[in-house]
Design a protein around this motif. Structure first.
Motif, PDB file in Angstrom:
ATOM      1  N   LEU A 157       5.926  14.347  -7.454  1.00  0.00           N
ATOM      2  CA  LEU A 157       7.139  15.046  -7.036  1.00  0.00           C
ATOM      3  C   LEU A 157       7.872  14.258  -5.952  1.00  0.00           C
ATOM      4  O   LEU A 157       9.091  14.162  -5.958  1.00  0.00           O
ATOM      5  N   LEU A 158       7.121  13.699  -5.015  1.00  0.00           N
ATOM      6  CA  LEU A 158       7.735  12.852  -3.993  1.00  0.00           C
ATOM      7  C   LEU A 158       7.705  11.393  -4.431  1.00  0.00           C
ATOM      8  O   LEU A 158       8.461  10.580  -3.942  1.00  0.00           O
ATOM      9  N   GLY A 159       6.798  11.052  -5.337  1.00  0.00           N
ATOM     10  CA  GLY A 159       6.607   9.649  -5.714  1.00  0.00           C
ATOM     11  C   GLY A 159       5.720   9.003  -4.668  1.00  0.00           C
ATOM     12  O   GLY A 159       4.696   9.564  -4.287  1.00  0.00           O
ATOM     13  N   SER A 203       0.857  -1.195   0.000  1.00  0.00           N
ATOM     14  CA  SER A 203       0.000   0.000   0.000  1.00  0.00           C
ATOM     15  C   SER A 203       0.882   1.229   0.000  1.00  0.00           C
ATOM     16  O   SER A 203       1.797   1.339   0.816  1.00  0.00           O
ATOM     17  N   LEU A 204       0.644   2.124  -0.942  1.00  0.00           N
ATOM     18  CA  LEU A 204       1.458   3.337  -1.018  1.00  0.00           C
ATOM     19  C   LEU A 204       0.606   4.510  -1.455  1.00  0.00           C
ATOM     20  O   LEU A 204      -0.382   4.333  -2.153  1.00  0.00           O
ATOM     21  N   THR A 205       1.002   5.691  -0.981  1.00  0.00           N
ATOM     22  CA  THR A 205       0.258   6.897  -1.322  1.00  0.00           C
ATOM     23  C   THR A 205       1.111   7.747  -2.248  1.00  0.00           C
ATOM     24  O   THR A 205       2.229   8.092  -1.900  1.00  0.00           O
ATOM     25  N   ILE A 206       0.567   8.039  -3.405  1.00  0.00           N
ATOM     26  CA  ILE A 206       1.328   8.824  -4.387  1.00  0.00           C
ATOM     27  C   ILE A 206       0.808  10.260  -4.372  1.00  0.00           C
ATOM     28  O   ILE A 206      -0.393  10.472  -4.257  1.00  0.00           O
ATOM     29  N   ASP A 207       1.728  11.227  -4.485  1.00  0.00           N
ATOM     30  CA  ASP A 207       1.253  12.591  -4.740  1.00  0.00           C
ATOM     31  C   ASP A 207       1.012  12.603  -6.249  1.00  0.00           C
ATOM     32  O   ASP A 207       1.881  12.891  -7.044  1.00  0.00           O
ATOM     33  N   LEU A 253      12.959   9.525  -7.513  1.00  0.00           N
ATOM     34  CA  LEU A 253      11.823   9.989  -6.713  1.00  0.00           C
ATOM     35  C   LEU A 253      10.731  10.547  -7.626  1.00  0.00           C
ATOM     36  O   LEU A 253       9.666   9.969  -7.756  1.00  0.00           O
ATOM     37  N   GLY A 254      11.011  11.651  -8.270  1.00  0.00           N
ATOM     38  CA  GLY A 254       9.981  12.281  -9.088  1.00  0.00           C
ATOM     39  C   GLY A 254       9.981  11.759 -10.507  1.00  0.00           C
ATOM     40  O   GLY A 254      10.982  11.248 -11.008  1.00  0.00           O
ATOM     41  N   GLU A 280       5.334   7.132   1.299  1.00  0.00           N
ATOM     42  CA  GLU A 280       5.937   6.210   2.273  1.00  0.00           C
ATOM     43  C   GLU A 280       7.404   5.970   1.921  1.00  0.00           C
ATOM     44  O   GLU A 280       8.282   5.988   2.783  1.00  0.00           O
ATOM     45  N   ARG A 281       7.672   5.744   0.639  1.00  0.00           N
ATOM     46  CA  ARG A 281       9.049   5.502   0.216  1.00  0.00           C
ATOM     47  C   ARG A 281       9.894   6.766   0.428  1.00  0.00           C
ATOM     48  O   ARG A 281      11.034   6.692   0.883  1.00  0.00           O
ATOM     49  N   PHE A 282       9.313   7.919   0.157  1.00  0.00           N
ATOM     50  CA  PHE A 282      10.027   9.173   0.387  1.00  0.00           C
ATOM     51  C   PHE A 282      10.387   9.303   1.870  1.00  0.00           C
ATOM     52  O   PHE A 282      11.478   9.745   2.227  1.00  0.00           O
TER      53      PHE A 282
END
Ligand SMILES: [Zn+2]
Length: 485
Positions: free
Chosen positions: A367-369, A232-236, A333-334, A372-374
């Motif tokens: 921009l952050l990708g 599960s990940l949240t993308i901007d 990242l981005g 969570e990974r950022f």
């Protein structure tokens, strides 16, 4: 290979590989005990190999076989191994999984919730929210508008978008009430439905949608890692829908926004332009316009970049942004991607000056990708010592004794009223409280004694005493500017 022979005394080696200096082996064996690991190291030593053997847990293969993963590092001399161990220990103190657990920021509950599904605790949630707020601010400056979409959609949607045919293996899908459903692995196909809900004129473009959208992707469970490889990940997740004559100006604006963000974190970055691959969709003239648009955007901002010929996605060219952390590691990242495919699949159009229906260009970018990974990159970049604006606990006030408790409380209440995350710690000796504040990576620790009460000041470690007004003002300013205190 000798290493393999020694390992095979414990179980058959099914697969192996390496990451950096570490070798990994998947053994067909029930979980090994700590004694097994120690015995293995002794066996290696007898064979003239100085090794550290690490338990990396077990995982299940696609055909249901349970395997034990073993990490190991092997050297010819004890000195090399000792040096490696020292360096490794230092890196471990920066490992985001270790820091996250130690500071009560997040954890993964494999048995009841599932692998790759990190749970963010209150402090971890503060970090996530602050990162979202940073992007939100930059997004507002770009004229982006936030939307919200559900986490599941009918499989018909994923069929039109092409994900059903090309990405189904990584999606969570199920049947219910005579329909097939999928949890979103991408936000874009749903976002396109908002565009399509009303006819659009050329004057309305660019249309700029943004969602901090959580998606679910079924990665191999052996590959999961803390916050950086997850299910599960949240993308901007930004989707700008534009005319082809708007490519240059929009991409320049997005690049400026990206650079602004990496500067906040003091990270060096590099840019890579990937162009048309052999197999692709969209006509050549459009590809040419798009590639020129991206190149002119980069040149116009005098940015250095490399070109990866033929490495673009089949649906459009892209710019990737890699950033370097304090340990010299580069992270992608981005990304900014043009897409001619999805507008075609969803039959998206706008009406131009001559009342003709034209297909717009879709720009996907993050921009952050993955947020969570950022976070994982940032935690390792800073060793958990986050800047004031991002720190879960920004200020901790330590009254020397009971007689300053009221004074300390009134300062903390004021700060909280101003939106600062502040706390008092009055339990135990002052020395112990100062150490606690350091190990818990509180951004600003201030001490108040009788002298401070009388002069209406606070003493921040390593700085001259400052008046309460100065203290508040300086805190608010550096939080707002995201600068050092
Ligand atoms: Zn997208």
């Amino acid at each position: 290979m000798e290493v393999k022979n020694i390992l095979e005394k414990k179980g058959k080696v099914i697969a192996s590989g390496n990451r950096d200096e570490l070798l990994w082996f998947d053994l067909d064996v029930t979980p090994l005990t700590q004694t097994d690991y120690e015995n293995l190291e002794t066996d290696f030593k007898k064979g003239g190999i100085f090794a550290k053997v690490i338990n990396a847990g077990s995982h299940t293969t696609k055909d249901g076989k349970e395997l034990q993963r073993v990490w190991l590092v092997a050297y010819k001399t004890q000195k090399e191994l000792t040096d490696w161990q020292k360096d490794f220990d230092e890196r471990m103190t920066r490992d985001h999984r270790f820091i996250g657990e130690q500071l009560d920021w997040f954890h993964v509950q494999e048995d009841l919730v599932g692998p790759g599904l990190p749970l963010l605790h209150p402090k971890g949630t503060v970090i996530r929210t602050e990162l979202i707020n940073l992007v939100r601010q930059v997004n507002n400056e770009m004229g982006g508008e936030e939307i919200w979409t559900p986490h599941i959609a009918k499989s018909e949607l994923w069929k039109v978008s092409g994900h059903y045919d090309n990405y189904k293996d990584k999606m969570f899908m199920w049947n219910q009430d005579d329909s097939e459903w999928g949890i979103k692995a991408m936000n874009c196909p749903i976002h396109m439905q908002i565009y399509k809900s009303k006819p659009k004129s050329y004057k309305e473009l660019p249309i700029r949608y943004t969602e901090f959208g959580t998606v679910y992707r079924k990665e191999q469970s052996g590959e999961l890692h803390g916050l950086s490889r997850v299910w599960s990940l949240t993308i901007d997740d930004h989707h700008f829908i534009i005319r082809d004559d708007q490519i240059l100006s929009e991409i320049q604006m997005i690049l400026k926004a990206a650079i602004k963000i990496y500067k906040v974190f003091g990270m060096e970055y590099k840019l890579k332009l990937s162009t048309r691959p052999e197999k692709c969709v969209g006509d050549k003239a459009l590809w040419d316009v798009a590639e020129k648009g991206l190149k002119d955007a980069l040149d116009g901002l005098k940015l250095e970049f490399t070109v990866d010929e033929g490495e673009g996605a089949f649906y459009g060219p892209k710019i990737d942004i890699d950033a370097k952390d304090s340990m010299g590691r580069w992270w992608q990242l981005g990304t900014i991607q043009l897409d001619f495919n999805m507008p075609q699949r969803f039959k998206m159009t706008y009406v131009d000056e001559n009342s003709k229906h034209i297909q717009p260009v879709l720009v996907h970018f993050a921009l952050l990708g993955s947020i969570e990974r950022f976070m994982s990159v940032l935690i390792e970049h800073t060793g958990g010592r986050l800047p004031l604006w991002l720190a879960p606990e920004q200020v901790r006030l330590l009254p020397i004794g009971e007689s300053q408790a009221e004074y300390a409380k009134s300062i903390v209440n004021d700060l909280r009223g101003l939106g600062v995350r502040a706390k008092i710690d009055d339990e135990g000796t002052l020395g112990k409280r100062i150490r606690n504040s350091q190990t818990q990576k509180v951004a600003v620790t201030a001490v108040v004694g009788d002298k401070e009460v009388e002069a209406k000041t606070v003493s921040v470690r390593g700085k001259d005493p400052m008046s309460i007004e100065d203290f508040k003002e300086k805190l608010l300013l550096s939080i707002m500017e995201r600068s050092d205190f």
